[in-house]
Design a protein around this motif. Structure first.
Motif, PDB file in Angstrom:
ATOM      1  N   UNK A   1      -5.296 -20.515  -7.406  1.00 10.83           N
ATOM      2  CA  UNK A   1      -5.289 -20.862  -8.823  1.00 10.83           C
ATOM      3  C   UNK A   1      -5.901 -22.240  -9.039  1.00 10.83           C
ATOM      4  N   UNK A   2      -5.600 -23.168  -8.129  1.00  7.12           N
ATOM      5  CA  UNK A   2      -6.189 -24.508  -8.225  1.00  7.12           C
ATOM      6  C   UNK A   2      -7.702 -24.431  -8.080  1.00  7.12           C
ATOM      7  N   UNK A   3      -8.180 -23.601  -7.149  1.00 10.90           N
ATOM      8  CA  UNK A   3      -9.629 -23.439  -6.961  1.00 10.90           C
ATOM      9  C   UNK A   3     -10.261 -22.814  -8.193  1.00 10.90           C
ATOM     10  N   UNK A   4      -9.585 -21.827  -8.784  1.00 13.39           N
ATOM     11  CA  UNK A   4     -10.113 -21.181  -9.983  1.00 13.39           C
ATOM     12  C   UNK A   4     -10.170 -22.165 -11.153  1.00 13.39           C
ATOM     13  N   UNK A   5      -9.117 -22.975 -11.298  1.00 18.25           N
ATOM     14  CA  UNK A   5      -9.093 -23.958 -12.389  1.00 18.25           C
ATOM     15  C   UNK A   5     -10.199 -25.005 -12.205  1.00 18.25           C
ATOM     16  N   UNK A   6     -10.381 -25.462 -10.967  1.00 16.67           N
ATOM     17  CA  UNK A   6     -11.434 -26.444 -10.697  1.00 16.67           C
ATOM     18  C   UNK A   6     -12.817 -25.836 -10.931  1.00 16.67           C
TER      19      UNK A   6
END
Length: 525
Positions: free
Chosen positions: A178-183
């Protein structure tokens, strides 16, 4: 090597599935180790925040310039001419005011984009750290790998420990994903906004000492009648750059002729179209001939004859918008969507060609039926040029589509000479592919370079059907799609990533018919 934001997002999604399905200790260890090996979101939020502050300061300076220009305008101006090409002082002041406002908006918009990226990156890095901690904890619970024979058998206690570690690892990798997707989303949004604001820093793109600053400013500021100024600018960012380079390369005598053509132009729109013709690659002789055909024509005539697309609807308004010449749509005849899209795209970047279609060889044949005949003839010419397929008997042949090679060929023959770039085909296998190519599309259309795309669907019998359209604009999170059925539509980038362009076509290209974007043609420098 650090992965791209798309690669990181895709890899963690795959590893999330691997961890959830791992049915042995060793498989779980391998999946966790692989998830830990994926790099964290990179970037320095502090640096981005510093850049935002700098941009905001420059925005304040630009606002102050705009206020000073408006003050000059309020004092009243004599009706005098300035510049090399004959520009009213009042028009120049109005353009300067708009340019200063645009400059302020660009600095402020760019700063806001960087600030949003900084905030998103900070949150993503924090979430990623939390996910990495859970993965490390799960990895510690598992200890070393089992030996060859140990891996054959797992007692109840070992199974319970593995399941507990797997649950913790699943939470951790999902947090990292999710962090990678948000970034990734934040980086793409920032790239889109910065591309947009860079393209709108327009006057500076006409980089030539052969025209005065006033002339450059006015040319960049001129729009067609009939719609929002910023959505109907005559000279694109790419036109401004190419025309400036062309002016610099002209011999002195040719440059003097070009300057006289500009000075003699009856309206700012006529002047802008002369420069657009130069940007499209025409010689001064050819521009002069073109100028003779359009000289003295009013704004509406120029728009109707030289602009195949007029944008009346802003991106917030849903629905399709017809594009026509005197009631006849700029649409395809038969199964000629690829050449038809290409014909209209060339008319967008090449005003000399547009006039040949709307006004005939001498520019005076305004009969809409004759326009329709010329448009169809051009579509058929490009169909043959791209070695399009045909159906029916030899005495009654009808166009039946064109393959990817033909589409690249006619794009390079018909568009590249007038934009300066060549085209390459990219297959779109899914959302990640479309998401990955989106920044390239946005940059291209922000500069004024059309991007061909193909969509596909399956009918009730399971038979495949394809259709070609053209991305011609971008504002905010919307893409403007030209459909060779004679319409333009604003479509969200989210729908593009999903592959759903049914809003620009019809319900046959919705998810219900497995409709999606399956190919895009990007221009390469």
């Amino acid at each position: 090597m650090t992965e791209s934001t798309t690669d990181r997002r895709k890899r963690l999604a795959e590893l999330s599935d691997d961890i959830a399905s791992a049915d042995s200790k060793n498989d779980l260890i391998d999946a966790i180790d692989a998830a830990l090996a994926v790099s964290a979101p990179v970037g320095d939020p502090t640096t981005l925040e510093t850049l935002d502050k700098r941009y905001r300061g420059q925005a304040d300076d630009a606002t102050a310039v705009s206020e000073r220009v408006d003050k000059v305008a309020r004092k009243g101006l004599p009706d005098v001419w300035v510049g090399d090409t004959g520009v009213l002082a009042s028009d120049a002041i109005a353009a300067a005011s708009r340019a200063a406002v645009q400059m302020s908006e660009a600095f402020l918009g760019g700063g806001n984009a960087l600030l949003r990226l900084a905030d998103a990156l900070k949150a993503a890095q924090k979430a990623d750290g939390g996910g990495r901690a859970k993965l490390n904890e799960a990895r510690g619970m598992l200890g070393g790998k089992d030996g060859f024979f140990d891996d054959w058998w797992e007692d109840d206690g070992e199974e319970a420990a593995r399941n507990k570690a797997r649950g913790l690892a699943s939470t951790g990798v999902q947090l990292r994903h999710q962090a990678a997707a948000d970034a990734d989303d934040a980086a793409r949004e920032a790239a889109r906004e910065l591309n947009k604001w860079a393209a709108e820093a327009r006057a500076g793109k006409l980089d030539t000492d052969e025209l005065s600053a006033v002339d450059r400013l006015m040319l960049a500021d001129t729009s067609n009648a009939g719609g929002d100024r910023e959505l109907n600018e005559i000279l694109t960012a790419n036109d401004l750059e190419r025309s400036g380079r062309a002016m610099e390369k002209l011999a002195p005598a040719e440059r003097a002729r070009m300057e006289k053509l500009l000075a003699d132009a009856a309206t700012p729109q006529e002047r802008a179209y002369l420069m657009k013709a130069l940007a499209a690659g025409y010689s001064v002789d050819e521009v002069e001939t073109f100028g003779g055909k359009i000289h003295g024509k009013d704004e509406e005539w120029l728009r109707e004859h030289l602009a195949p697309v007029t944008t009346g609807k802003d991106p917030s308004v849903e629905g399709q918008e017809d594009q026509d010449f005197d009631g006849k749509l700029w649409d395809q005849d038969g199964e000629t969507c690829v050449p038809s899209s290409t014909v209209t795209a060339r008319a967008l970047v090449d005003p000399v060609y547009a006039l040949e279609l709307t006004g005939g060889p001498d520019g005076t044949d305004d009969d809409p039926e004759h326009f329709r005949e010329r448009l169809t003839d051009e579509q058929m010419r490009l169909h043959e040029e791209g070695d399009g397929s045909n159906s029916g008997w030899w005495w009654d042949r009808e166009p039946a589509g064109m393959d990817a090679d033909g589409q690249v060929e006619i794009s390079n023959k018909e568009l590249s000479p007038h934009t300066g770039d060549s085209y390459e085909s990219h297959d779109m296998g899914g959302r990640d592919d479309r998401r990955d190519v989106l920044p390239d599309i946005e940059r291209s259309v922000a500069e004024g370079k059309p991007v061909p795309i193909n969509i596909e669907r399956y009918d009730e019998n399971g038979d495949w059907h394809g259709h070609s359209m053209m991305i011609i604009g971008q504002e905010g999170d919307k893409l403007q799609i030209y459909n060779p059925w004679g319409t333009t539509t604003w479509v969200s980038e989210e729908d593009f990533v999903k592959g759903d362009l049914s809003a620009a076509a019809d319900d046959r290209y919705s998810a219900a018919h497995k409709g999606n974007v399956n190919r895009v043609y990007i221009q390469q420098d």
